[in-house]
Scaffold this active site. Structure first.
Site, PDB file in Angstrom:
ATOM      1  CG  ASP A  14      -1.794  -1.215   1.331  1.00  0.00           C
ATOM      2  OD1 ASP A  14      -2.270  -1.676   0.283  1.00  0.00           O
ATOM      3  OD2 ASP A  14      -1.996  -1.711   2.449  1.00  0.00           O
ATOM      4  CD  GLU A 175      -9.387  -2.413  -1.653  1.00  0.00           C
ATOM      5  OE1 GLU A 175      -9.981  -2.558  -0.563  1.00  0.00           O
ATOM      6  OE2 GLU A 175      -8.664  -3.294  -2.147  1.00  0.00           O
TER       7      GLU A 175
END
Length: 506
Positions: A14, A175
């Site tokens: 991420d 997302e």
């Protein structure tokens, strides 16, 4: 000049990036590990040095009995008017919050929590008028998609209604949103398909901050789904403009091995150039495909790795690479830099417990490597200590010393799901031992070395059984030093004199 992917190997997922003049800063997720959110610095996008962590206290990062793959999700780093902001989610301990710093190496502020926190993957956007917006995913009982709200960046309070702005292109789990103002458009980039083999990056744009957002007809702008490629699950990206005005994306992906394919190093940080269509849409890499090796005129520095192979524990603090599972009990750790050793005292919790156990580790960053450590320990009662390769509570291998019926023995244990089995055990009369884990892409081999230099093999364990495909979760494997009293607080110190991480050159 050419560079190789990943640019940060091992469990660093991420990624989010920002640029301040000629410097780049990057952060990644940490889940249940402490300290949280490592921060890296670079001047060329391909060579990265860790300069600290953003969450270093229990007030910033409470991890109370946090299960594996909970904790800190998907941070975003931004810079505005002299201040660095990192916004993220602690999924079981309060939701979305942010911390700030003047110096990205720290210290970072106490957390500022958002009211009515919902969803995950929060991202900050500072508009040209100075207003700040929080973009994130849907929360409980909300329509699936991306939501946005204006916030007071001093207090975290909402200044507007939280609005739904885009549902994505129809892929599962929209997302990882990031909002950018480039030219006359606001670009909203997200990931869809789940952070697995169907992962993809999609984009939309609007001339208005709240939309409506027009989806790019050529979506996805990056994906390796349905492709036989050594890099998989590309997605969760963040954009940055280089000093030469070129655009780049950092993103996560993983490198599976074997057949059926499995990955155990975790989701890593990759880099790829951006090209723009005539209509002003960004495309990542070679029409959405990312190479293991990429050449670009914008990359002017040779990629290099300054690898510190041995840690003699001769400093007053541990290197940034060392991480703990959950908030550490400080009384169970002693770092003696003057004499050069790290002592662990086992808590009552074992490696199979979600309660805080005595563990300090380093991410596995290479398929082919050799890990070794020297331990001085005379276990009593139910005590044990040793070296583990750890995926989560239910999936790990370890070699260690323990007390059995008043005698010291060395053992090799496998924990696979609900099964825990001692593969080999040997009486051991010495108080000092060297443990080794030798890894290749398919297998871990476990050895001990006696003070006289005698090498004994204890067995092997498949890497694939500690992979995400088998063990589940969002993290990668970690080599750990551990100690436990197996239900009782230990009294004896397990003294580790050094730790060696050797990269196998092939």
């Amino acid at each position: 000049m050419k560079f190789k992917n990943p640019i940060i190997s091992g469990f660093y997922p991420d990624p989010s990036i920002c640029r301040v003049e000629n410097d780049f800063y990057l952060v990644t997720s940490t889940f249940e590990y402490f300290p949280g959110v490592p921060i890296f610095h670079s001047t060329d996008l391909v060579n990265w040095d860790q300069i600290g962590h953003c969450l270093t206290t229990t007030q910033q990062l409470p991890l109370n009995d946090t299960p594996s793959s909970c904790g800190i999700y998907a941070p975003t780093i931004r810079y505005h008017e002299g201040v660095f902001y990192v916004v993220t989610t602690n999924v079981l301990e309060g939701g979305n919050f942010f911390v700030t710093a003047i110096n990205p190496a720290g210290p970072w502020s106490e957390p500022i929590w958002f009211e009515n926190s919902q969803g995950i993957d929060p991202s900050l956007f500072f508009d040209e008028d100075g207003k700040c917006y929080l973009t994130g995913t849907s929360g409980n009982h909300e329509k699936s998609g991306i939501y946005q709200v204006e916030i007071d960046i001093k207090t975290g309070k909402y200044l507007s209604e939280r609005k739904f702005i885009w549902e994505g292109t129809g892929g599962a789990f929209p997302e990882g949103p990031h909002l950018y103002k480039i030219g006359k458009y606001y670009y909203l980039m997200i990931s869809e398909g789940g952070t697995e083999y169907g992962h993809m990056l999609t984009i939309s744009r609007s001339k208005n901050l709240y939309g409506p957002f027009e989806s790019y007809e050529g979506n996805p702008i990056m994906t390796h789904r349905s492709k036989n490629h050594p890099i998989q699950a590309t997605g969760h990206a963040d954009l940055v403009q280089h000093t030469d005005s070129s655009w780049w994306a950092v993103f996560l992906a993983f490198r599976p091995i074997g057949y059926p394919k499995k990955h155990h190093l975790g989701r890593e940080t990759f880099l790829a150039p951006i090209t723009w269509t005539e209509a002003g849409w960004p495309i990542v890499g070679d029409n959405g495909i990312i190479g293991e090796e990429i050449e670009s005129e914008s990359i002017t520095s040779a990629q290099h790795v300054e690898w510190k192979e041995r840690d003699d524990f001769d400093q007053s603090v541990l290197d940034f690479k060392w991480i703990f599972r959950r908030n550490l009990l400080k009384e169970n750790y002693l770092l003696n830099g003057e004499e050069g050793f790290l002592s662990l005292i086992g808590s009552s919790a074992t490696l199979r417990d979600t309660a805080t156990h005595t563990f300090v580790g380093r991410r596995q960053e290479h398929f082919d490597c050799e890990i070794s450590t020297s331990l001085q320990f005379k276990p009593q009662d139910s005590e044990e200590a040793g070296l583990t390769i750890f995926a989560n509570e239910n999936f790990h291998y370890e070699i260690g010393l323990r007390n059995m019926n008043g005698k010291t023995e060395v053992f090799f244990r496998k924990n696979i799901g609900s099964i825990s089995v001692i593969e080999k055990q040997l009486d051991y009369e010495e108080n000092t031992i060297e443990f080794r884990i030798i890894s290749d892409a398919e297998c871990y081999s476990f050895e001990i070395v006696s003070p006289t230099g005698d090498v004994t093999s204890l067995g092997t364990g498949e890497c694939g059984l500690l992979s995400t495909e088998v063990a589940g979760g969002f993290t990668g494997n970690v080599f750990g030093l551990y100690a436990t009293g197996n239900g009782e607080q230990s009294r004896n110190e397990a003294r580790f004199n050094w730790f060696n991480y050797k990269i196998a050159r092939k």
